[in-house]
Design an enzyme around this catalytic site. Structure first.
Site, PDB file in Angstrom:
ATOM      1  N   HIS A 187      27.449 110.121 -28.818  1.00 51.62           N
ATOM      2  CA  HIS A 187      28.048 110.905 -29.898  1.00 51.62           C
ATOM      3  C   HIS A 187      29.537 111.168 -29.603  1.00 51.62           C
ATOM      4  CE1 HIS A 187      27.903 114.043 -33.137  1.00 51.62           C
ATOM      5  NE2 HIS A 187      28.918 114.520 -32.431  1.00 51.62           N
ATOM      6  N   GLU A 188      29.809 111.723 -28.445  1.00 51.62           N
ATOM      7  CA  GLU A 188      31.201 112.076 -28.116  1.00 51.62           C
ATOM      8  C   GLU A 188      32.051 110.820 -27.950  1.00 51.62           C
ATOM      9  OE1 GLU A 188      32.025 115.053 -28.585  1.00 51.62           O
ATOM     10  OE2 GLU A 188      30.030 115.967 -28.558  1.00 51.62           O
ATOM     11  N   GLU A 241      32.487 113.039 -37.838  1.00 49.52           N
ATOM     12  CA  GLU A 241      31.045 113.147 -37.570  1.00 49.52           C
ATOM     13  C   GLU A 241      30.306 111.884 -38.014  1.00 49.52           C
ATOM     14  OE1 GLU A 241      29.117 115.368 -35.917  1.00 49.52           O
ATOM     15  OE2 GLU A 241      31.000 116.317 -35.308  1.00 49.52           O
TER      16      GLU A 241
END
Lengths: 504, 504
Positions: B269-270, B299
């Protein structure tokens, strides 16, 4: 801290902005040294340069300067703290107030190119690559000195930047007083029967795993009273201490595989700096009284912990079983005296930062004499390699093989930091004088022999740390020891220590 | 980037200072999360507050505002880049330009107290401790909304702060379009024969040593094309990504002993966020075109990597032998489909940040509906616990045992960040639409099955990353996919994936 004078109150409000931005810059610099990804150097330099510009503008703020001038007239009726605030602001602002901004910017540019040239010159062992940059830096620092004003010697203006009120004349008197004794002591030690076995041990290629070095140094930092909730320890190529806040004083260290002494001594050195900063009166935080008195007093304390505590035979005696439990195979064969001689090995070398306690000051004196001669046009930059070799032979009995090990070894000149070195040697002298006074209150060797370092930290907190930069270096030495700086204490300390250690 | 207009050139010069100080502040915040000693919080807050004040002053600079107003009139003749510069400055400056400084300061104060009250309320499971602060924050955000201006719905002004041009009406249309299908899908999955065995495996207390988690995630980051020379990965309690410079994009992760999935998915995700920032046109650096388009698009990319890549059964199939070589005893018993179902376990829970891909959007919709009703005075703050419980039952079939697990679970409201949540759910929708387009160019599942992530990064670099914030979210979606946001792609994606995975 009570301040009633409204002008001083305004000065404090203004300085607080300088302090906050300077600490912000310190966070960026710490991160640069400890964490920065390789490609990020350029972007980081933009951020740092912008902060430096904002800080310069704050110093040059006209309203602030007018108020400081006003406060400088009032201050004889003011409290000690108010007077110190004005003195410190005048001292810290002097460079900005007197040196034209274009000259500051010019020097930054030249220094930046000079640093790259110095790196190349050192790698290629070719002084001629660095020489034109060095000449330019000397020319600029001569101009800067003339703007900063001086009585007789332009070098005084540079010295004063790093150690308030220090002059070449004062430095020469103390250095001349210790030089012959240091040279003699080195020769006596080298002739002693215990010298060669310690020297041979150090030359062996024994490995000391990093993990044990790390555990060992953290345990020593705790023993010294370092507050881990108000700081941290990390790794960087050149160990340093930085104050990001009164409650955030960080040190770095480095690990050398085949020498446990490097992380041991550098950690005690940096922790000495850190204890000073952690111990300052909290009311001085974000005011001109924050931080230590000077480079010289800071070095006094860091070198005190490194040498007078860390390399004290009584403390090594306490540490011997600890060292041996961390490195049984490497060190079990040595007894406490042999270990002391290994840690304190006196060995003339070409490299200042690797120097022992006895030869260290000779490295500084050599640099001081060269800088003083340079700024008085008694030698020319092109003659530096030759002068360096001659003085090396005179002080150490050896000559560097090449200029990389000689005149090119230190980075300071590549930054244009002329006048910085003497603070290191002064630190040794201050430290020995503080130690002499401390011994009247504390049974020093007995406490070290039991591994009790907290009474020593407590004494320093009470007598030195808490004052921050309330006093000038001279005032502080007088206050703590009852007399002005006296170099004989350092010579006595060294002679006593090494006579016993090497059974001279 | 070529800019000829002298007014825009001035704007760029001024914005550069904002950019440099904002990144400086980001260094301080990164350090706060990763390194800060416990006692240093107060001093650090002084430094950060001072930087925030300098940044506010730069936005409020009168000359800058006049030039921006001038540029806003000129911009229809200007280049795409020049127009975007003006648009982004107006967007980013809107809060500073319209909300009175006293109200900004007032909100910061209230939010700071509210955060402490929220922490206490959550610990003691007592909503009443937080309620008065929440009421005050809502009152202030209603005032802020009125300063920011809106057409019909005050909540629109808040949404727009986080996702440019988003309105409650637009959000409601897309959320209403997916809500019933999501609720149905959750129920079908829970009834499947494969559901209970995966669920049982996750509930076992198996340990996954941190060191292996770390090696694994670094190897995945390399596979994704993350540039370690332009960033780093560290540990912090809440994983995040921060851009300290175009060449210094850092992520953090966290390790949970008994769940290897947390560091795996949070790292992907990051890293998704970081690849976006590392991939932006270098010419946009330190200009208003730097950084991603919006929270929603950011996102979209982070959740794309986390879910559509990291939890894709074709990729899990490739990863299975790797997972098993790192955790042989823990995972050797599972085949690739079982492992896929473990990684993709759909399990209604009360906690948003632990939610799976299917229920996640329901968590957001619940929050969106509550915020919208709050700011239109359709519900009262004191009724929140009850409303939360009712909606939980409706969407998840379960009710939180207490308010700590319910209305008090997220920190966002305690910061006064109303309107933030919908960007998360929009991200899912954008992501699925991007994926559909990408599949026309790339044999997606086949590449994942071979572990080839670089073609995917390359596609994103070319189609999305490099543009920085040149386009608005709506423009970008249109440019990349040829049509405006369409929620059906997300529902189709989820239904396809989970039908196969759970053999529904």
């Amino acid at each position: 801290m009570k301040v009633n004078n409204p002008v001083i109150k305004d000065l404090l409000r203004h300085y607080r902005k300088i302090s906050l931005l300077s600490k912000t810059k310190a966070v960026l610099d710490w991160d640069l040294n400890v964490n920065l990804p390789t490609k990020a150097a350029e972007g980081r330099s933009h951020q740092t340069a912008h902060l430096a510009e904002l800080i310069t503008d704050l110093w040059l703020d006209e309203k602030f300067r007018n108020q400081l001038d006003k406060a400088s007239l009032l201050s004889s009726k003011a409290s000690k703290e108010e007077q110190a605030i004005v003195r410190n602001l005048n001292f810290a602002g002097k460079y900005y107030f007197n040196v034209p901004k274009e000259l500051i910017v010019e020097k930054e540019k030249v220094a930046s190119a000079a640093f790259m040239a110095w790196k190349e010159a050192k790698e290629k062992n070719d002084f001629s690559i660095f020489l034109p940059h060095l000449k330019e830096l000397i020319r600029l620092d001569q101009m800067i000195a003339s703007h900063l004003k001086f009585d007789k010697n332009p070098y005084d203006a540079l010295l004063d930047q790093f150690e308030p009120e220090l002059t070449a004349e004062k430095a020469k008197i103390v250095f001349d007083a210790i030089k012959p004794d240091l040279i003699k002591l080195v020769k006596r030690i080298q002739k002693s029967k215990n010298y060669s076995s310690s020297s041979a041990f150090v030359d062996e290629q024994i490995l000391y795993p990093k993990q044990e070095q790390e555990l060992l140094l953290k345990s020593i930092m705790r023993r010294m009273g370092y507050d881990f909730a108000a700081g941290r320890v990390d790794v960087s190529p050149h160990p340093f201490t930085t104050t990001l806040d009164r409650h955030d004083v960080r040190i770095t260290t480095m690990y050398i595989d085949n020498d446990f002494r490097t992380s041991y001594t550098s950690t005690m050195h940096e922790t000495g700096h850190a204890l000073y900063e952690q111990g300052i009166n909290p009311e001085y935080s974000e005011t001109p009284l924050e931080g230590g008195v000077s480079f010289g007093i800071h070095e006094a304390l860091s070198r005190f912990w490194e040498n007078m505590v860390g390399k004290n035979p009584a403390f090594i005696s306490f540490m011997t079983p600890l060292f041996q439990s961390f490195y049984p195979e490497q060190l079990n064969a040595l007894n406490e005296w042999e270990l002391s001689r290994v840690v304190n090995l006196v060995k003339p070398s070409f490299v200042r930062i690797e120097a022992d306690e006895v030869t260290y000051s000779l490295h500084i004196i050599l640099r001081f004499e060269i800088e003083n001669a340079l700024f008085n046009n008694e030698i020319k930059p092109e003659d530096l390699p030759k002068v360096w070799r001659e003085k090396s032979r005179e002080y150490f009995g050896i000559e560097p093989k090449n200029d990389s090990e000689g005149v090119l070894q230190d980075v300071h000149w590549a930054y244009g930091a002329f006048g910085y070195f003497p603070a290191y040697a002064l630190g040794n002298l201050y430290g020995a004088q503080f130690l002499r006074t401390m011994k009247k209150d504390i049974d020093f060797d007995a406490e070290l022999n039991k591994g009790n370092l907290l009474p020593i930290k407590g004494w320093l907190d009470q007598n030195i740390h808490r004052h921050g930069s309330l006093y000038s270096p001279d005032e502080l030495v007088k206050l703590v020891t009852g007399e002005k700086l006296n170099p004989k204490y350092f010579i006595n300390y060294l002679t006593d220590k090494y006579t016993k250690l090497y059974e001279l």
